[in-house]
Design an enzyme around this catalytic site. Structure first.
Site, short mmCIF file in Angstrom:
data_model
loop_
_atom_site.label_atom_id
_atom_site.label_comp_id
_atom_site.label_asym_id
_atom_site.label_seq_id
_atom_site.Cartn_x
_atom_site.Cartn_y
_atom_site.Cartn_z
N ARG A 162 5.85 -8.62 17.31
CA ARG A 162 6.51 -7.35 16.34
C ARG A 162 5.78 -5.39 16.47
NH1 ARG A 162 6.79 -4.81 11.63
NH2 ARG A 162 8.47 -3.50 10.67
N HIS A 176 1.07 -1.49 -0.02
CA HIS A 176 -0.20 0.02 -0.15
C HIS A 176 1.01 0.87 -0.47
CE1 HIS A 176 1.11 -0.20 4.28
NE2 HIS A 176 1.25 0.89 4.31
N HIS A 191 4.92 -0.37 -0.32
CA HIS A 191 5.64 -0.69 1.41
C HIS A 191 4.25 -1.82 1.63
CE1 HIS A 191 3.56 2.99 2.46
NE2 HIS A 191 3.97 1.87 3.81
N ASP A 249 0.92 5.47 1.83
CA ASP A 249 0.31 6.05 2.91
C ASP A 249 -0.83 7.39 1.81
OD1 ASP A 249 0.87 4.84 4.99
OD2 ASP A 249 2.60 5.63 4.94
#
Length: 343
Positions: free
Chosen positions: A292, A225, A282, A227
């Protein structure tokens, strides 16, 4: 995931994957979250060779280096940014404290359209896929007190104080970074005010959780995607997971650096720069051993304002439109929103 794979997963009907999986209750990856293994080549850019820039904001050449990074990669890392390392560690601790709550407690603050899509939930992009994401998130816009009181009725103030302190630091850093970026462009004072003003601006803090996954080769944290806003300032914990895709080179991990922030060019800055600053897809990958965490701050102008290529560009390649309209377009068309406004 490849473009072909992403298209294969696209679901024209809004799906019901916005409630995260109860990760504590599963031993393996359920069918609902089982993605086919990517058929993409595993070529990686070696970030230690310096191809993805790490920029010291105390460097006398920081402005030029940031401009080059925006033009070349649309992503870079910054050090010596002024945000105390102690505060960064505290905000990560609070994110972990939140995500390690029992699932039924987190479900008490589930996001919904009626509460402005703040609180606990999976990414909105989940509605575009038939398979679920190995991810859970918590979104803060404005005060977090109401949700914090639900999660920790007798112990919410520390969480709120640390979130407020972190938000103040992020607002200052976003303001500084935008001024540095705008110095590399020819823009009007009105446009500088639009991009840097904190009045009526959008500021959203988003905690991301990627639990350890029994089969990471068939799961994904966040699908590819871009941002939506001007800038994203991202803290990632000390393990790989964030990757960017560069055409012809493939996926590459953005290696975590203690105390550094990852800065990502968003769609609105791409439009404003008249595509001078690229936006690359990304994604967030998962691993089979560690939980994580990342913390993302999204900076953007007022939704009531208008986004357009800077007036200094003689041939705009994007249409002018209200920020609110673009965000609605992104929510509806997800990866293809920019193509709808290209001239």
């Amino acid at each position: 995931m490849s473009t072909t794979l992403s298209k294969a997963f696209r679901n024209d009907n809004i799906s019901s994957h916005l409630t995260p999986l109860d990760f504590d209750s599963v031993d393996g990856v359920p069918e609902s979250h089982l993605w086919p293994q990517s058929d993409e080549p595993h070529q990686k850019i070696q970030t230690q060779d310096g191809l993805i820039p790490v920029i010291d904001l105390n460097d006398p050449n920081a402005t030029d280096l940031i401009g080059q990074a925006c033009e070349t990669w649309g992503i870079f890392q910054v050090t010596n940014h002024g945000v105390p390392l102690e505060l960064i560690k505290k905000i990560e601790f609070e994110a972990r404290r939140l995500f390690t709550l029992p699932t039924h407690e987190k479900y008490k603050v589930l996001r919904s359209p009626s509460n402005g899509s703040v609180g606990y939930g999976s990414s909105n992009m989940a509605s575009f896929y038939r398979k679920g994401l190995w991810h859970e998130g918590f979104t803060i816009r404005g005060s977090c007190v109401d949700h914090a009181r639900v999660l920790w009725p007798h112990d919410y103030q520390v969480f709120c104080d640390r979130v407020d302190a972190y938000l103040n630091q992020m607002k200052s850093l976003a303001h500084k970074l935008m001024h540095l970026i705008l110095q590399t462009m020819v823009v009007t004072q009105e446009e500088i005010n639009w991009a840097t003003s904190s009045r009526d601006s959008q500021s959203t803090l988003h905690f991301n959780s990627y639990p350890a996954c029994p089969d990471p080769s068939h799961a994904i944290g966040l699908a590819p995607h871009t941002d939506s806003l001007l800038l994203t300032i991202l803290h990632q914990s000390d393990m790989n997971g964030l990757e960017i895709f560069v055409e012809g080179l493939g996926w590459t991990p953005v290696q975590p650096i203690e105390g550094a922030f990852v800065v990502i060019v968003g769609d609105l800055l791409h439009i404003f720069s008249n595509a001078k600053f690229p936006v690359f897809n990304h994604r967030a990958m998962v691993n089979n051993s560690k939980h994580r965490i990342s913390v993302a701050y999204f900076h953007g102008p007022s939704v009531e304002s208008t986004v357009a290529p800077s007036s200094k560009f003689p041939k705009p390649c994007y249409k002018s439109l209200p920020v609110k309209e673009y965000l609605h377009m992104k929510a509806k068309h997800f990866p293809n929103a920019l193509s709808f406004i290209r001239i």
